[in-house]
Enzyme design. Structure first.
Site, PDB file in Angstrom:
ATOM      1  N   GLU A  49      -3.840   7.958  -2.192  1.00 37.06           N
ATOM      2  CA  GLU A  49      -2.902   8.838  -2.767  1.00 37.06           C
ATOM      3  C   GLU A  49      -1.761   9.316  -1.605  1.00 37.06           C
ATOM      4  OE1 GLU A  49      -2.166   9.639  -5.752  1.00 37.06           O
ATOM      5  OE2 GLU A  49      -3.818   9.140  -6.753  1.00 37.06           O
ATOM      6  N   GLY A  66       0.810  -1.151  -0.057  1.00 31.66           N
ATOM      7  CA  GLY A  66       0.065  -0.062  -0.108  1.00 31.66           C
ATOM      8  C   GLY A  66       0.798   1.110  -0.128  1.00 31.66           C
ATOM      9  N   PHE A  91       4.889   8.460  -9.974  1.00 31.69           N
ATOM     10  CA  PHE A  91       4.753   9.205  -9.246  1.00 31.69           C
ATOM     11  C   PHE A  91       4.336  10.906  -9.927  1.00 31.69           C
ATOM     12  CE2 PHE A  91       8.110   7.270  -6.327  1.00 31.69           C
ATOM     13  CZ  PHE A  91       7.085   6.925  -5.139  1.00 31.69           C
ATOM     14  N   TRP A 140      -7.832  -2.772  -3.770  1.00 34.97           N
ATOM     15  CA  TRP A 140      -8.483  -1.144  -3.553  1.00 34.97           C
ATOM     16  C   TRP A 140      -8.192  -0.391  -4.735  1.00 34.97           C
ATOM     17  CZ3 TRP A 140     -11.239  -0.229   0.363  1.00 34.97           C
ATOM     18  CH2 TRP A 140     -11.280  -1.188   1.585  1.00 34.97           C
TER      19      TRP A 140
HETATM   20  P1  TGC Z   1      11.768   7.401  -3.782  1.00 36.77           P
HETATM   21  O1  TGC Z   1      13.102   6.752  -3.769  1.00 36.77           O
HETATM   22  O2  TGC Z   1      11.346   8.675  -2.916  1.00 36.77           O
HETATM   23  O3  TGC Z   1      11.618   7.964  -5.354  1.00 36.77           O
HETATM   24  C1  TGC Z   1      12.107   7.233  -6.407  1.00 36.77           C
HETATM   25  C2  TGC Z   1      11.851   7.830  -7.869  1.00 36.77           C
HETATM   26  O4  TGC Z   1      10.920   8.681  -7.902  1.00 36.77           O
HETATM   27  C3  TGC Z   1      11.260  10.019  -8.085  1.00 36.77           C
HETATM   28  N1  TGC Z   1       9.921  10.760  -7.115  1.00 36.77           N
HETATM   29  C4  TGC Z   1       9.309  11.705  -7.871  1.00 36.77           C
HETATM   30  N2  TGC Z   1       8.923  11.906  -9.022  1.00 36.77           N
HETATM   31  C5  TGC Z   1       8.018  12.615  -9.294  1.00 36.77           C
HETATM   32  N3  TGC Z   1       7.010  12.950  -8.340  1.00 36.77           N
HETATM   33  C6  TGC Z   1       7.240  12.708  -6.946  1.00 36.77           C
HETATM   34  N4  TGC Z   1       6.287  13.038  -6.160  1.00 36.77           N
HETATM   35  C7  TGC Z   1       8.154  11.670  -6.675  1.00 36.77           C
HETATM   36  N5  TGC Z   1       8.631  11.281  -5.596  1.00 36.77           N
HETATM   37  C8  TGC Z   1       9.909  10.558  -5.597  1.00 36.77           C
HETATM   38  C9  TGC Z   1      12.348  10.067  -7.093  1.00 36.77           C
HETATM   39  O5  TGC Z   1      13.160  11.300  -7.360  1.00 36.77           O
HETATM   40  C10 TGC Z   1      13.245   8.937  -7.990  1.00 36.77           C
HETATM   41  O6  TGC Z   1      13.645   9.308  -8.985  1.00 36.77           O
HETATM   42  P2  TGC Z   1      14.947   8.752  -9.514  1.00 36.77           P
HETATM   43  O7  TGC Z   1      15.033   8.928 -10.926  1.00 36.77           O
HETATM   44  O8  TGC Z   1      16.007   8.949  -8.728  1.00 36.77           O
HETATM   45  O9  TGC Z   1      14.753   7.088  -9.450  1.00 36.77           O
HETATM   46  O10 TGC Z   1      10.778   6.443  -3.811  1.00 36.77           O
HETATM   47  P3  TGC Z   1      10.276   5.465  -2.851  1.00 36.77           P
HETATM   48  O11 TGC Z   1       9.993   4.203  -3.246  1.00 36.77           O
HETATM   49  O12 TGC Z   1      11.365   5.540  -1.466  1.00 36.77           O
HETATM   50  O13 TGC Z   1       9.007   6.322  -2.233  1.00 36.77           O
HETATM   51  C11 TGC Z   1       8.666   6.209  -0.856  1.00 36.77           C
HETATM   52  C12 TGC Z   1       7.054   6.913  -0.967  1.00 36.77           C
HETATM   53  C13 TGC Z   1       6.711   6.454   0.464  1.00 36.77           C
HETATM   54  C14 TGC Z   1       7.253   8.421  -0.884  1.00 36.77           C
HETATM   55  C15 TGC Z   1       6.124   6.380  -1.967  1.00 36.77           C
HETATM   56  O14 TGC Z   1       6.255   5.036  -2.122  1.00 36.77           O
HETATM   57  C16 TGC Z   1       4.631   7.032  -1.913  1.00 36.77           C
HETATM   58  O15 TGC Z   1       4.378   7.850  -2.361  1.00 36.77           O
HETATM   59  N6  TGC Z   1       3.934   6.020  -1.361  1.00 36.77           N
HETATM   60  C17 TGC Z   1       2.543   6.178  -1.224  1.00 36.77           C
HETATM   61  C18 TGC Z   1       1.957   5.402  -2.134  1.00 36.77           C
HETATM   62  C19 TGC Z   1       0.601   6.002  -2.963  1.00 36.77           C
HETATM   63  O16 TGC Z   1       0.497   7.193  -2.703  1.00 36.77           O
HETATM   64  N7  TGC Z   1      -0.234   5.224  -3.568  1.00 36.77           N
HETATM   65  C20 TGC Z   1      -1.327   5.769  -4.273  1.00 36.77           C
HETATM   66  C21 TGC Z   1      -1.955   4.568  -5.100  1.00 36.77           C
HETATM   67  S1  TGC Z   1      -3.062   5.400  -6.156  1.00 36.77           S
HETATM   68  C22 TGC Z   1      -4.374   5.918  -5.141  1.00 36.77           C
HETATM   69  O17 TGC Z   1      -4.610   5.734  -3.991  1.00 36.77           O
HETATM   70  C23 TGC Z   1      -5.534   6.227  -6.060  1.00 36.77           C
HETATM   71  S2  TGC Z   1      -6.959   6.699  -4.993  1.00 36.77           S
HETATM   72  C24 TGC Z   1      -8.099   7.152  -6.320  1.00 36.77           C
HETATM   73  C25 TGC Z   1      -8.117   8.467  -6.542  1.00 36.77           C
HETATM   74  O18 TGC Z   1      -7.266   9.365  -6.614  1.00 36.77           O
HETATM   75  O19 TGC Z   1      -9.431   9.139  -6.355  1.00 36.77           O
HETATM   76  P1  FAD Z   2      -0.857   0.932   4.663  1.00 32.50           P
HETATM   77  O1  FAD Z   2       0.326   1.407   4.011  1.00 32.50           O
HETATM   78  O2  FAD Z   2      -0.752  -0.714   5.696  1.00 32.50           O
HETATM   79  O3  FAD Z   2      -0.604   1.851   5.913  1.00 32.50           O
HETATM   80  C1  FAD Z   2      -1.593   1.940   7.078  1.00 32.50           C
HETATM   81  C2  FAD Z   2      -1.137   3.017   8.208  1.00 32.50           C
HETATM   82  O4  FAD Z   2       0.069   3.203   8.523  1.00 32.50           O
HETATM   83  C3  FAD Z   2      -1.370   4.401   7.371  1.00 32.50           C
HETATM   84  O5  FAD Z   2      -1.904   5.296   8.308  1.00 32.50           O
HETATM   85  C4  FAD Z   2       0.090   4.977   7.129  1.00 32.50           C
HETATM   86  O6  FAD Z   2       0.052   6.042   7.039  1.00 32.50           O
HETATM   87  C5  FAD Z   2       0.773   4.304   8.024  1.00 32.50           C
HETATM   88  N1  FAD Z   2       2.184   4.205   7.800  1.00 32.50           N
HETATM   89  C6  FAD Z   2       2.522   3.302   6.854  1.00 32.50           C
HETATM   90  N2  FAD Z   2       3.910   3.062   6.710  1.00 32.50           N
HETATM   91  C7  FAD Z   2       4.278   4.085   7.683  1.00 32.50           C
HETATM   92  C8  FAD Z   2       5.604   4.562   8.286  1.00 32.50           C
HETATM   93  N3  FAD Z   2       6.755   4.075   7.512  1.00 32.50           N
HETATM   94  N4  FAD Z   2       5.579   5.260   9.209  1.00 32.50           N
HETATM   95  C9  FAD Z   2       4.716   5.535   9.852  1.00 32.50           C
HETATM   96  N5  FAD Z   2       3.318   5.462   9.420  1.00 32.50           N
HETATM   97  C10 FAD Z   2       3.343   4.593   8.351  1.00 32.50           C
HETATM   98  N6  FAD Z   2      -4.710   2.388  -4.937  1.00 32.50           N
HETATM   99  C11 FAD Z   2      -4.538   2.297  -6.378  1.00 32.50           C
HETATM  100  O7  FAD Z   2      -3.498   1.781  -6.771  1.00 32.50           O
HETATM  101  N7  FAD Z   2      -5.499   2.680  -7.252  1.00 32.50           N
HETATM  102  C12 FAD Z   2      -6.839   3.256  -6.851  1.00 32.50           C
HETATM  103  O8  FAD Z   2      -7.553   3.460  -7.572  1.00 32.50           O
HETATM  104  C13 FAD Z   2      -7.011   3.281  -5.478  1.00 32.50           C
HETATM  105  N8  FAD Z   2      -8.277   3.681  -5.186  1.00 32.50           N
HETATM  106  C14 FAD Z   2      -8.520   3.335  -3.635  1.00 32.50           C
HETATM  107  C15 FAD Z   2      -9.811   3.548  -3.312  1.00 32.50           C
HETATM  108  C16 FAD Z   2     -10.300   3.623  -1.962  1.00 32.50           C
HETATM  109  C17 FAD Z   2     -11.591   3.654  -1.658  1.00 32.50           C
HETATM  110  C18 FAD Z   2      -9.352   3.342  -0.886  1.00 32.50           C
HETATM  111  C19 FAD Z   2      -9.451   3.217   0.400  1.00 32.50           C
HETATM  112  C20 FAD Z   2      -8.076   2.918  -1.444  1.00 32.50           C
HETATM  113  C21 FAD Z   2      -7.560   2.841  -3.049  1.00 32.50           C
HETATM  114  N9  FAD Z   2      -6.116   2.700  -3.205  1.00 32.50           N
HETATM  115  C22 FAD Z   2      -6.051   2.839  -4.600  1.00 32.50           C
HETATM  116  C23 FAD Z   2      -5.339   2.241  -2.362  1.00 32.50           C
HETATM  117  C24 FAD Z   2      -4.728   3.447  -1.389  1.00 32.50           C
HETATM  118  O9  FAD Z   2      -3.720   4.116  -2.239  1.00 32.50           O
HETATM  119  C25 FAD Z   2      -3.843   2.792  -0.243  1.00 32.50           C
HETATM  120  O10 FAD Z   2      -4.969   2.112   0.518  1.00 32.50           O
HETATM  121  C26 FAD Z   2      -2.972   3.738   0.367  1.00 32.50           C
HETATM  122  O11 FAD Z   2      -1.605   3.860  -0.328  1.00 32.50           O
HETATM  123  C27 FAD Z   2      -2.492   3.214   1.910  1.00 32.50           C
HETATM  124  O12 FAD Z   2      -1.996   1.876   1.828  1.00 32.50           O
HETATM  125  P2  FAD Z   2      -2.737   0.783   2.751  1.00 32.50           P
HETATM  126  O13 FAD Z   2      -4.302   0.796   2.896  1.00 32.50           O
HETATM  127  O14 FAD Z   2      -2.371  -0.612   2.382  1.00 32.50           O
HETATM  128  O15 FAD Z   2      -2.057   1.315   4.093  1.00 32.50           O
END
Ligand code: TGC
Ligand code: FAD
Length: 391
Positions: free
Chosen positions: A371, A141, A244, A166
């Protein structure tokens, strides 16, 4: 006497360009006529009408910042305003727009071949087809780099194997953007693929028991040895920064969107306390209630001001990575606090569906999580400040 500017104290809406104002007005009107009348029922019954995507397309709000392939070529400010207006109705509808625009149209537009753009973008932008974005997995996640979905390179293409969880829209999607690592799970091997409904080995499963974002369909994607040819790979991705870049766009829209939820609830609560008589006077005549209203007005308008600054920075191609994490983290946090206070100001009535506030409150729990959860944005900002990654 000068006009009372309580709603727009920094003249954010007053100073928009004429084009942005018109887009906002049209979206607002669409929300009032097409979305608001059914939102309570659709939320209660978990109903999402797929045909809505065509209406979004007609309105020009899918891939709105793109200039060709049918896109409206709107500004980043307009994209923010679209999210703000739509999320006033429900975060689910904003999610529909965000996913299609930032997570499906954007990667194809930025990283796809000309053939892929011609094949997919016109239908996605017009809402004829629906997309989803598969990054998250059950055990990956916050840390998507630990994903287990892989691609194996073959003579004519790739075989993808794994599952996603998800995923917004997956149960209704025609187009699937799937992120995978190579078979050795090398972190820098991440690639994006375009899959489509009906491919052998590709199936989805709905998550039925969600208590938040109930209008938005969410599900799993099962990718069981799906063969795709070379032309299904997003050729121009460059590792994680491409992944990203999609998230940046979506997080930016969310940052405006949650302020829409907060604004909607603030105005509902304001009207309620102006009319609710308790202790023989309107609730709004009490200092503590007025302090709540002042706090809401302050946080919403500070949030909107920084969204607008970020929109301008994006319009000028600046690096907005830190701005986005500040906005996503803070606007979600502040919006939840505001909506919870609104709920409290309505007393028992705040619990009733028809007052909308509880629905916004539970929706914001999702928006805070996806996100990049709140902690994750703290860690991104901490890393960028100190140069030390704590994850
Ligand atoms: P890290 O080592 O920090 O970076 C890897 C490479 O990526 C570059 N980078 C970025 N580039 C553009 N924009 C950004 N915001 C960037 N952040 C990092 C970075 O410069 C590096 O590039 P390079 O060329 O040196 O390789 O990466 P990491 O693996 O350590 O990242 C850690 C972390 C925790 C920040 C990242 O994994 C993260 O953001 N996790 C959160 C996961 C997340 O947001 N998932 C979203 C799933 S999609 C979703 O939820 C859709 S919901 C539906 C809706 O929107 O309505
Ligand atoms: P986890 O990663 O298990 O985290 C659980 C808690 O621990 C969080 O509060 C987090 O902040 C905390 N945590 C995690 N790591 C650390 C740390 N190192 N230090 C301190 N705290 C930490 N994903 C997609 O790819 N595409 C989609 O379209 C999409 N749609 C979604 C729609 C819904 C309704 C929901 C609920 C989720 C969706 N997601 C989607 C997934 C979403 O991006 C993930 O739920 C989110 O990234 C968090 O991952 P997780 O739920 O596995 O929580």
């Amino acid at each position: 006497m000068k006009e009372n500017t309580w709603f727009d104290p920094f003249f954010i809406f007053e100073n928009l360009s004429e084009e942005d104002k018109l887009i906002q007005k049209n979206v607002k009107q669409f929300c009032d006529t097409e979305l608001r009348p059914n939102v309570v029922k659709y939320n209660h019954d978990h109903i999402f009408d797929k045909e809505l995507y065509k209406e979004f397309g007609n309105l020009g709000i899918l891939g709105s910042t793109i200039k060709n392939y049918g896109g409206a070529g709107a500004s980043n400010t307009a994209y923010g305003l679209i999210n703000y207006e739509i999320e006033k109705v429900d975060s689910s509808y904003r999610s529909s727009i965000s996913v299609q625009s930032s997570l499906v149209i954007h990667p194809i537009y930025e990283f796809g071949s000309e053939e892929q753009k011609n094949n997919y973008l016109p239908d996605l932008i017009s809402g004829k087809t629906i997309g989803c974005f598969g990054l998250t997995e059950s055990e990956a996640g916050s840390d998507p780099s630990s994903m287990k979905t892989t691609y194996k390179t073959t003579k004519d293409g790739f075989i993808l194997n794994g599952s996603k969880n998800w995923i917004t829209n997956s149960p209704i999607a025609d187009v699937f953007i799937i992120w995978a690592l190579n078979e050795k799970h090398e972190n820098n091997s991440v690639k994006g693929f375009i899959l489509h409904k009906g491919m052998k080995g590709l199936s989805t499963q709905s998550i039925e028991n969600k208590t938040s974002l109930k209008i938005s369909p969410t599900g799993q994607i099962i990718i069981d040895k799906v063969f795709v040819n070379n032309s299904s790979c997003l050729q121009n991705t460059q590792g994680w920064s491409s992944v990203f870049s999609c998230l940046n766009k979506a997080r930016y829209g969310i940052s405006w969107g949650v302020l829409g939820s907060a604004t909607e609830c603030w105005l509902i609560a304001k009207e309620y306390v102006e009319n609710r008589i308790m202790f023989k006077k309107p609730l709004a005549a009490n200092q503590l209630i007025q302090k709540n209203l002042a706090d809401m007005q302050t946080e919403i308008n500070l949030g909107l001001s920084s969204c607008l600054l970020t929109a301008n920075a994006m319009n000028n191609n600046k690096n907005i990575i830190n701005a986005i994490s500040i906005l996503k983290r803070n606007n979600c946090k502040k919006s939840i606090d505001i909506v919870r206070d609104c709920r409290d100001m309505l007393g028992a009535n705040g619990l009733i569906e028809e007052y909308h506030i509880m629905r916004h409150l539970v929706n914001l729990e999702t928006v805070k999580t996806y996100e990049g959860a709140e902690n994750i944005h703290s860690l991104i900002l901490g890393k960028n400040q100190t140069g030390i990654a704590s994850f």
